[in-house]
Design an enzyme around this catalytic site. Structure first.
Site, PDB file in Angstrom:
ATOM      1  N   GLY A 152      12.495   0.623  -3.898  1.00 53.63           N
ATOM      2  CA  GLY A 152      12.385   1.978  -3.545  1.00 53.63           C
ATOM      3  C   GLY A 152      13.840   2.441  -3.518  1.00 53.63           C
ATOM      4  N   SER A 159      17.132   1.704  -1.083  1.00 49.09           N
ATOM      5  CA  SER A 159      17.694   1.006  -0.252  1.00 49.09           C
ATOM      6  C   SER A 159      18.343   1.879   1.107  1.00 49.09           C
ATOM      7  CB  SER A 159      18.574   0.031  -0.866  1.00 49.09           C
ATOM      8  OG  SER A 159      19.654   0.504  -1.542  1.00 49.09           O
ATOM      9  N   CYS A 165      14.351  -5.546  -6.249  1.00 49.84           N
ATOM     10  CA  CYS A 165      14.938  -4.151  -6.625  1.00 49.84           C
ATOM     11  C   CYS A 165      15.817  -3.594  -5.172  1.00 49.84           C
ATOM     12  CB  CYS A 165      14.093  -3.232  -7.062  1.00 49.84           C
ATOM     13  SG  CYS A 165      15.061  -2.046  -7.993  1.00 49.84           S
ATOM     14  N   ILE A 200      13.608  -0.443 -12.545  1.00 51.18           N
ATOM     15  CA  ILE A 200      13.442   1.043 -12.452  1.00 51.18           C
ATOM     16  C   ILE A 200      14.654   1.259 -11.617  1.00 51.18           C
ATOM     17  CG2 ILE A 200      12.129   2.749 -11.303  1.00 51.18           C
ATOM     18  CD1 ILE A 200       9.703   0.913 -11.280  1.00 51.18           C
ATOM     19  N   HIS A 255      10.586  -5.457 -10.897  1.00 53.19           N
ATOM     20  CA  HIS A 255       9.258  -5.425 -10.056  1.00 53.19           C
ATOM     21  C   HIS A 255       8.268  -6.136 -10.326  1.00 53.19           C
ATOM     22  CE1 HIS A 255      10.462  -1.409  -7.620  1.00 53.19           C
ATOM     23  NE2 HIS A 255      11.451  -1.514  -8.709  1.00 53.19           N
ATOM     24  N   GLU A 265       5.427  -6.580  -8.852  1.00 49.72           N
ATOM     25  CA  GLU A 265       4.315  -6.093  -8.568  1.00 49.72           C
ATOM     26  C   GLU A 265       3.579  -4.994  -9.440  1.00 49.72           C
ATOM     27  OE1 GLU A 265       7.149  -5.215  -7.627  1.00 49.72           O
ATOM     28  OE2 GLU A 265       7.137  -3.177  -7.015  1.00 49.72           O
TER      29      GLU A 265
END
Ligand code: GLN
Length: 191
Positions: free
Chosen positions: A50, A52, A82, A136, A172, A174
């Site tokens: 996301g 930080s 990330c 990302i 990532h 997930e």
């Protein structure tokens, strides 16, 4: 098989829903964490990707920062992906802020630049070959202390590492169908 682990997923911002879905696919219980009481009884914690800075601010506002910091210091298994890796890092090259500062790594935020910054590659992670890695606006690791084991490298840069019960990945896991990185974390959490 042993009882299902309850894994908390920090759910203040970012890719928490994807982590919860991936956890359920491997048979773990996922619990979204938005307040301190939800931390009670978790076996492990995921800090998702996301932003930080936003995550750090929201955790402090919601009273999550201090209890999570203490739980990590007390040995709670934690996996930062990330932005979550940035939250765990002792040093951030290009940011004045520090968050948990628990893991002896130095990271560079937005290490691949801000514009052309997202890509997918495949590589080795720990004992696993050919793991899909989705980046990302990712950070990478520029330095690591003696207790840190580098688990993945891509383009000559360290992108995943472990120190004791702390695991960090710049990518990532997930966001792929490949659950091996998550399984690695769960076996770490069970040990
Ligand atoms: N660029 C974000 C940060 O610095 C991390 C990006 C991500 O988590 N996908 O916090």
């Amino acid at each position: 098989m042993s009882r299902a682990l309850t894994v908390g997923v920090l759910a203040v911002q970012g890719a928490f829903a994807e982590h919860c879905a991936a956890l359920r696919r491997v048979g773990a219980k996922a619990r979204e964490i938005r307040g301190p009481r939800e931390l009670d009884g978790i076996d492990a914690l995921i800090l998702p990707g996301g932003e930080s800075t936003a995550q750090g601010r929201l955790m402090r506002e919601l009273g999550l920062f201090e209890p999570i910091s203490k739980m990590i210091a007390d040995g709670l298994p934690v996996f930062g992906t990330c932005a979550g890796m940035i939250l765990l890092a002792k040093n951030i090259e290009n940011d004045e802020r520090r968050h948990f500062a628990a893991m002896d790594i130095t990271v560079r935020r937005n290490g691949y630049g801000r514009q052309l910054a997202s890509f997918v590659t495949r590589g080795r992670f720990a004992q696993y070959e050919d793991v899909e890695m989705v980046f990302i606006r990712a950070p990478y690791i520029t330095a690591a202390g003696p207790k840190v084991e580098i688990l993945a490298e891509t383009g000559g840069r360290a992108v995943a590492a472990r120190e004791g019960r702390m695991l960090a990945a710049a990518f990532h896991p997930e966001m792929t169908r490949d659950l091996r990185v998550l399984e690695y974390f769960l076996s770490m959490a069970r040990a």
